[in-house]
Design an enzyme around this catalytic site. Sequence first.
Site, PDB file in Angstrom:
ATOM      1  N   ASN A   1      -6.547  -2.413   1.867  1.00 13.78           N
ATOM      2  CA  ASN A   1      -6.554  -3.865   2.004  1.00 13.78           C
ATOM      3  C   ASN A   1      -7.997  -4.352   2.077  1.00 13.78           C
ATOM      4  OD1 ASN A   1      -3.773  -4.000   2.115  1.00 13.78           O
ATOM      5  ND2 ASN A   1      -3.674  -4.209   4.318  1.00 13.78           N
TER       6      ASN A   1
ATOM      7  N   ARG B 119       0.822  -1.220   0.000  1.00 16.21           N
ATOM      8  CA  ARG B 119       0.000   0.000   0.000  1.00 16.21           C
ATOM      9  C   ARG B 119       0.849   1.261   0.000  1.00 16.21           C
ATOM     10  NH1 ARG B 119      -3.545   0.170   4.802  1.00 16.21           N
ATOM     11  NH2 ARG B 119      -1.957  -1.230   5.562  1.00 16.21           N
TER      12      ARG B 119
END
Length: 89
Positions: free
Chosen positions: A36, A18
Amino acid sequence: MKTYHFLVKGRVQGVGYRITTQLNAQRLGVKGVVRNLSNGDVEVFAQGEDIIIQNFKKYLKIGSIMSKVTSIEESILDTEKFEEFKSKY
């Protein structure tokens, strides 16, 4: 504005995916969000010029040093405009 939706599969959680995605997006000027999912995938919403998004997609495939992307599903949505790119937890 077109919003690209990417569903990234593989080893993409707990490996810096990320933050790497966020840094690449900010460097390229892409707006959107990365987060996520509970099933282990990562979801990315991205807005920008088509050529920039194509370059960004290359970085999504590469991921972080410790990630291993096995596939990316792509679709185009019509959503609200993002003002920045951020990571959601």
